[in-house]
Design an enzyme around this catalytic site. Structure first.
Site, PDB file in Angstrom:
ATOM      1  N   LYS A  76      21.066  -7.091 -28.768  1.00  0.00           N
ATOM      2  CA  LYS A  76      22.211  -8.001 -28.634  1.00  0.00           C
ATOM      3  C   LYS A  76      23.341  -7.425 -29.485  1.00  0.00           C
ATOM      4  O   LYS A  76      23.091  -6.942 -30.606  1.00  0.00           O
ATOM      5  CB  LYS A  76      21.792  -9.384 -29.127  1.00  0.00           C
ATOM      6  CG  LYS A  76      22.855 -10.466 -28.947  1.00  0.00           C
ATOM      7  CD  LYS A  76      22.294 -11.830 -29.356  1.00  0.00           C
ATOM      8  CE  LYS A  76      23.293 -12.961 -29.152  1.00  0.00           C
ATOM      9  NZ  LYS A  76      22.734 -14.284 -29.499  1.00  0.00           N
ATOM     10  N   SER A 151      23.313 -17.818 -26.095  1.00  0.00           N
ATOM     11  CA  SER A 151      24.295 -16.769 -26.137  1.00  0.00           C
ATOM     12  C   SER A 151      23.719 -15.372 -25.902  1.00  0.00           C
ATOM     13  O   SER A 151      24.475 -14.427 -25.705  1.00  0.00           O
ATOM     14  CB  SER A 151      24.996 -16.796 -27.503  1.00  0.00           C
ATOM     15  OG  SER A 151      24.066 -16.518 -28.546  1.00  0.00           O
ATOM     16  N   SER A 175      19.615 -19.862 -28.507  1.00  0.00           N
ATOM     17  CA  SER A 175      20.135 -18.703 -27.767  1.00  0.00           C
ATOM     18  C   SER A 175      19.131 -17.628 -27.392  1.00  0.00           C
ATOM     19  O   SER A 175      19.488 -16.685 -26.698  1.00  0.00           O
ATOM     20  CB  SER A 175      21.279 -18.057 -28.531  1.00  0.00           C
ATOM     21  OG  SER A 175      22.417 -18.853 -28.393  1.00  0.00           O
TER      22      SER A 175
HETATM   23  N1  GLN Z   1      24.523 -23.212 -27.676  1.00  0.00           N
HETATM   24  C1  GLN Z   1      24.451 -23.265 -29.097  1.00  0.00           C
HETATM   25  C2  GLN Z   1      25.826 -23.047 -29.694  1.00  0.00           C
HETATM   26  O1  GLN Z   1      26.705 -22.794 -28.962  1.00  0.00           O
HETATM   27  C3  GLN Z   1      23.468 -22.269 -29.636  1.00  0.00           C
HETATM   28  C4  GLN Z   1      23.976 -20.883 -29.702  1.00  0.00           C
HETATM   29  C5  GLN Z   1      23.022 -19.948 -30.375  1.00  0.00           C
HETATM   30  O2  GLN Z   1      21.831 -20.238 -30.529  1.00  0.00           O
HETATM   31  N2  GLN Z   1      23.560 -18.850 -30.851  1.00  0.00           N
HETATM   32  O3  GLN Z   1      26.028 -23.114 -30.876  1.00  0.00           O
END
Ligand code: GLN
Length: 483
Positions: A76, A151, A175
């Protein structure tokens, strides 16, 4: 060759059926051919990959072995990679080449993994759809009109499309698990402190945790083995021995106590997903597990608490991007204030700006007690609920997401609608617990995930349950058409 799992690749390399260099070339060609449809990579590292593959082949020829030696992966794009762009999905870091490797990157490279590239992601890991990336949205290989989740959507789409067998992700509120669910993968968020955060660009430091995304639990065990461990560079890293995760896969599920929280089956859950979750419970019962209804009474407060704590930490973490030291700088600033304002205003996208404003507000002197402190108290209640539940059961099971993957753009004008999709995943981050999502069936041709949660440091238990489930079901073997 692109259909092989990490475990099969390790066997193939050991048996000299193919070399890491051959496999790497096949996958790089496949990425060049198919990724334009998906947009799952921000940067490809072909030269590095071929060099690492040749080095791994040479190590094997010298008698070395290891499940990751010569295995192709991707990171990532928030794991720092020395000399390679590490963008975090943002214009702010579009020109940033990290001066060092993140611990996770260094550990996997030392184990002989081959890095094919850096995967697309929501900007600064903020999102559940992978639509907030500066480099454009990622498409779901199961249906190119739908989101892959976020994400870590680039890692998920690439692995689901068989562009490579596994990739790293990070999970602040879901994410890893949510994109795994939406693309038919197995994804694991480890216990907070299990995997080093050093060199992992911070979103919300008390919640962020790196982990593996792969097609099977067996492969998650292999990749996690290479990522986990104490790191003196990370003050929240925990000095606990790392068990042999692959060795933990073959435990019997006889008598395993599974808790299913009644709060999970509320109005917000798609009834077709509820049915698939019940089917997965039945499958585990056949393997000897005992199911019990439990309660997590404070779950309803998790989203509001998370969406105060995560933005608060983000507003602090992202203050370092000021146009002065590194990253994007605006053209012709009039003075220092203008430099700060325009560099941040032009370098960050709308979702990141929204979170910084919400977070700075929640931390401000007049509102700290009302919002931030309150949210921290809720966080403790949520943790206490889990501690009580784990006195009665060995794992907690439920849906990973309330809905299958939605259409690209469908939730863009309504951030709260997207935040609600995190309802089942964020509690594990608030409590610091490990969680895993695995394939459990399909709704309208789109994958559905079942989530398992376990007590601290019981990643091996999660992987064992998932592996036993995968030995008796074939959802995880389904391949998206066209890939
Ligand atoms: N959807 C969540 C957020 O936007 C989690 C994102 C993540 O785990 N990086 O904060």
């Amino acid at each position: 060759m692109h259909q092989l799992t990490l475990a099969e690749i390790a066997r193939g390399l050991a048996d000299k059926k193919f070399s890491s260099e051959e496999l790497t070339k096949v996958l790089l060609a496949r990425i060049a051919q198919l990724d334009p449809q998906l947009n799952s990579f921000i940067s490809l590292t072909e030269d590095l990959a071929l060099q690492q593959a040749k080095a791994a082949d040479a190590r094997r020829a010298n008698g070395e072995s290891g499940a990751l030696l010569g295995a192709p992966i991707a990171h990532k794009d928030l794991f720092c990679t020395q000399g390679i762009r590490t963008s975090c999905g943002s214009k702010m870091l579009d020109n940033f080449k990290a001066p060092y490797d993140a611990t996770v990157v260094a550990k996997l490279a030392a184990a002989g993994a081959v890095t094919l590239g850096k995967t697309n992601m929501d900007e600064f890991a903020m999102g559940s759809a992978n639509e907030s990336s500066y480099y454009g949205a990622v498409k779901n290989p199961w249906n190119l009109e739908h989101v892959p989740g976020g994400s870590s959507g680039g890692s998920a789409a690439a692995v689901a499309a068989r562009l490579l067998p596994a990739a790293t992700g990070t999970d602040t509120g879901g994410s890893i698990r949510q994109p795994a669910a939406l693309t038919n993968l197995t994804g694991l968020k480890p216990t907070y402190g299990r995997v080093s955060r050093w060199g992992m660009i911070a979103y919300a430091s008390s919640l962020d945790q790196g982990g593996p995304l792969a097609r099977t639990a067996e492969d998650c065990a292999i990749l996690l083995q290479g990522m986990a461990g104490f790191d003196p560079q990370d003050s929240t890293s925990i000095d606990e021995p790392v068990p042999d995760y692959s060795a933990s896969l073959n435990g019997s599920l006889q008598g395993l106590r599974i808790g299913v929280p009644k709060e999970y089956f509320s109005a917000g859950l798609d009834s077709r997903i509820a049915e698939l979750i019940h089917n997965s419970v039945k499958e585990l019962e056949k393997l000897g597990a005992v199911v019990k209804e439990i309660s997590l009474p404070n779950m309803q407060h998790a989203i509001p608490a998370y969406y105060v704590i995560a933005p608060a930490e983000a507003s602090s973490n992202l203050s370092r991007f000021d146009g002065v030291r590194f990253g994007y700088r605006c053209e012709d600033p009039k003075n220092l204030i203008d430099l700060y304002k325009r560099s941040r205003g032009e370098g960050f996208g709308p979702e990141v700006q929204r979170r910084i404003m919400v977070g700075a507000y929640a931390l401000s002197a007049g509102y700290y007690d009302a919002y931030y402190l309150k949210a921290q108290k809720i966080r403790r209640l949520i943790k206490n609920d889990f501690m009580a539940a784990f006195n009665e059961v060995d794992i907690i099971l439920g849906p990973t997401t309330p809905n299958p993957a939605w259409k690209l753009g469908a939730k863009n004008s309504d951030p709260v609608a997207a935040y609600l999709e995190d309802v089942y995943t964020i509690t594990a981050n608030l409590a610091g617990l490990p969680g895993l999502s695995m394939p459990a069936g399909f709704v309208d041709g789109l994958p559905v995930g079942v989530q398992l949660l376990a007590p601290y440091f019981q990643e091996g238990r999660l992987l064992n349950v998932a592996h036993q489930y995968q030995l008796n079901t074939d959802w995880h073997t389904r391949t998206p058409t066209g890939f």
